[in-house]
Design a protein around this motif. Structure first.
Motif, PDB file in Angstrom:
ATOM      1  N   LEU A 208       3.972  -3.938   3.053  1.00 32.69           N
ATOM      2  CA  LEU A 208       4.094  -2.932   2.021  1.00 32.69           C
ATOM      3  C   LEU A 208       5.370  -2.897   1.456  1.00 32.69           C
ATOM      4  O   LEU A 208       5.263  -2.959   0.276  1.00 32.69           O
ATOM      5  N   VAL A 212       6.311  -3.622  -2.595  1.00 36.10           N
ATOM      6  CA  VAL A 212       7.267  -2.875  -3.167  1.00 36.10           C
ATOM      7  C   VAL A 212       8.389  -3.650  -3.774  1.00 36.10           C
ATOM      8  O   VAL A 212       8.632  -3.447  -5.094  1.00 36.10           O
ATOM      9  N   GLU A 217       1.125  -4.020  -6.757  1.00 35.24           N
ATOM     10  CA  GLU A 217       0.341  -2.990  -6.326  1.00 35.24           C
ATOM     11  C   GLU A 217      -0.998  -3.534  -5.629  1.00 35.24           C
ATOM     12  O   GLU A 217      -1.814  -4.371  -6.023  1.00 35.24           O
ATOM     13  N   LYS A 244       4.997   9.843   3.472  1.00 37.71           N
ATOM     14  CA  LYS A 244       4.896   9.493   1.809  1.00 37.71           C
ATOM     15  C   LYS A 244       6.155  10.333   1.447  1.00 37.71           C
ATOM     16  O   LYS A 244       7.031   9.818   0.541  1.00 37.71           O
ATOM     17  N   PHE A 247       9.625   8.576   2.613  1.00 39.76           N
ATOM     18  CA  PHE A 247       9.607   7.321   1.794  1.00 39.76           C
ATOM     19  C   PHE A 247      10.249   7.558   0.293  1.00 39.76           C
ATOM     20  O   PHE A 247      11.214   6.883   0.000  1.00 39.76           O
ATOM     21  N   ASN A 248       9.899   8.606  -0.420  1.00 38.32           N
ATOM     22  CA  ASN A 248      10.268   8.985  -1.505  1.00 38.32           C
ATOM     23  C   ASN A 248      11.751   9.407  -1.672  1.00 38.32           C
ATOM     24  O   ASN A 248      12.443   9.048  -2.277  1.00 38.32           O
ATOM     25  N   ARG A 254       7.569   5.341  -3.981  1.00 44.09           N
ATOM     26  CA  ARG A 254       6.574   6.112  -4.139  1.00 44.09           C
ATOM     27  C   ARG A 254       5.264   5.074  -3.748  1.00 44.09           C
ATOM     28  O   ARG A 254       5.115   4.141  -4.318  1.00 44.09           O
ATOM     29  N   LEU A 255       4.389   5.811  -2.941  1.00 40.59           N
ATOM     30  CA  LEU A 255       3.311   5.132  -2.321  1.00 40.59           C
ATOM     31  C   LEU A 255       2.094   5.704  -3.160  1.00 40.59           C
ATOM     32  O   LEU A 255       1.726   6.943  -3.138  1.00 40.59           O
ATOM     33  N   CYS A 256       1.345   4.846  -3.571  1.00 40.55           N
ATOM     34  CA  CYS A 256       0.140   5.254  -4.308  1.00 40.55           C
ATOM     35  C   CYS A 256      -0.968   5.477  -3.206  1.00 40.55           C
ATOM     36  O   CYS A 256      -0.740   5.016  -2.285  1.00 40.55           O
ATOM     37  N   GLU A 259      -2.009   2.191  -1.029  1.00 43.43           N
ATOM     38  CA  GLU A 259      -1.009   2.222   0.156  1.00 43.43           C
ATOM     39  C   GLU A 259      -1.337   3.285   1.406  1.00 43.43           C
ATOM     40  O   GLU A 259      -1.105   2.767   2.206  1.00 43.43           O
ATOM     41  N   LEU A 260      -1.352   4.471   0.759  1.00 42.65           N
ATOM     42  CA  LEU A 260      -1.816   5.554   1.781  1.00 42.65           C
ATOM     43  C   LEU A 260      -2.991   5.370   2.755  1.00 42.65           C
ATOM     44  O   LEU A 260      -2.797   5.769   3.830  1.00 42.65           O
TER      45      LEU A 260
END
Length: 278
Positions: A208, A212, A217, A244, A247-248, A254-256, A259-260
């Motif tokens: 992951l 990034v 992506e 999430k 992370f931010n 930022r996880l899309c 990824e989630l």
């Protein structure tokens, strides 16, 4: 100079002691005919390998010498391409992998490898070495292995790097710790960090973070699966949502949804398999 033979594995492979008292595996035509102990000249030796796990000794009898030859060439090439030292067992484990790849080819078994693209993008050097290896195998053995074998060999190299004790970057370790802390706190569990599920989870996080870093992506059509997981595992979803946000906030990442989705799958394995104590 000579080597002291202490054990014969077969007629062409022996376990020896060198002048410094170090144990090694030696390959050479006919060097294993006598009953040990005895001495052999270095001129009789074709290849030597140090620090080999003794558990691999017996497997040598089941692997043709040509596979060791190819494996040794690939490992030599990999050593010049990678900025890390490979685990000494890689020549033996890779030779076994090559043998299995040929068996699958002869039996027309083509096993797909869904993470092939991930390997190509995230471990480009190892993938390039895998490509070199497959071309070498095809040429020397007159076969046409599928492209999946490129990634398969790359994975062997990645594992050999990790087994040597390669650690992730400080940032990677910080992220993994943060995520583990969130899982343990939110789910009120103690994660078994020696479990296979946790190891896979850590590897996924490394993938992951590499994506990034490379601004790559995941792209697929898994919207329905994402929603199904949210509904089926609401606790896992809330836990991942907390990850999430962290992370931010802490790393500016930022996880899309894709990824989630994969993160939920791995967190779910860590939580619900018999790998942690509630």
């Amino acid at each position: 100079m000579t080597l002291q033979v202490i054990k014969n594995i077969n007629n062409n492979v022996t376990v020896c002691i060198d002048s410094k008292g170090k144990e090694l595996v030696a390959f050479g035509k006919g060097i294993g005919f006598k009953k040990p102990p005895y001495e052999i000249e270095l001129s009789q030796i074709e290849k030597t390998f140090y620090d080999i796990d003794k558990i691999l000794y017996e497997s040598i009898n089941d692997i043709e010498i040509i596979y060791f030859d190819i494996s040794a060439k690939v490992v030599d090439y990999a050593t010049t391409m990678l900025d890390t030292t490979l685990n000494s067992n890689i020549v033996f484990t890779l030779a076994d992998h090559i043998k299995f790849a040929i068996t699958k080819y002869e039996e027309q078994l083509n096993i797909s490898l869904p993470i092939m693209k991930d390997i190509e993008h995230l471990y480009d050097k190892e993938y390039a070495i895998g490509d070199y290896a497959v071309k070498l195998i095809n040429k020397q053995l007159n076969v046409n292995l599928p492209k999946e074998e490129i990634a398969g060999i790359a994975i062997h190299l990645i594992n050999a790097e990790k087994l040597k004790g390669r650690k992730g970057t400080a940032k990677n370790q910080e992220v993994v710790k943060m995520m583990t802390d969130v899982i343990e706190d939110y789910m009120n569990i103690k994660v078994d960090m020696n479990s296979f599920s946790y190891s896979r989870f850590v590897t996924h996080v490394e993938y992951l973070l590499k994506r990034v870093e490379n601004q790559t992506e995941i792209s697929s059509e898994n919207a329905k699966m994402y929603q199904s997981l949210v509904e089926a595992y609401p606790e896992v979803y809330q836990c991942v949502e907390k990850i999430k946000r962290r992370f931010n906030k802490e790393f500016g990442i930022r996880l899309c949804k894709e990824e989630l989705l994969y993160l939920m799958l791995h967190v779910n394995r860590v939580i619900y398999r018999e790998d942690c104590d509630r």
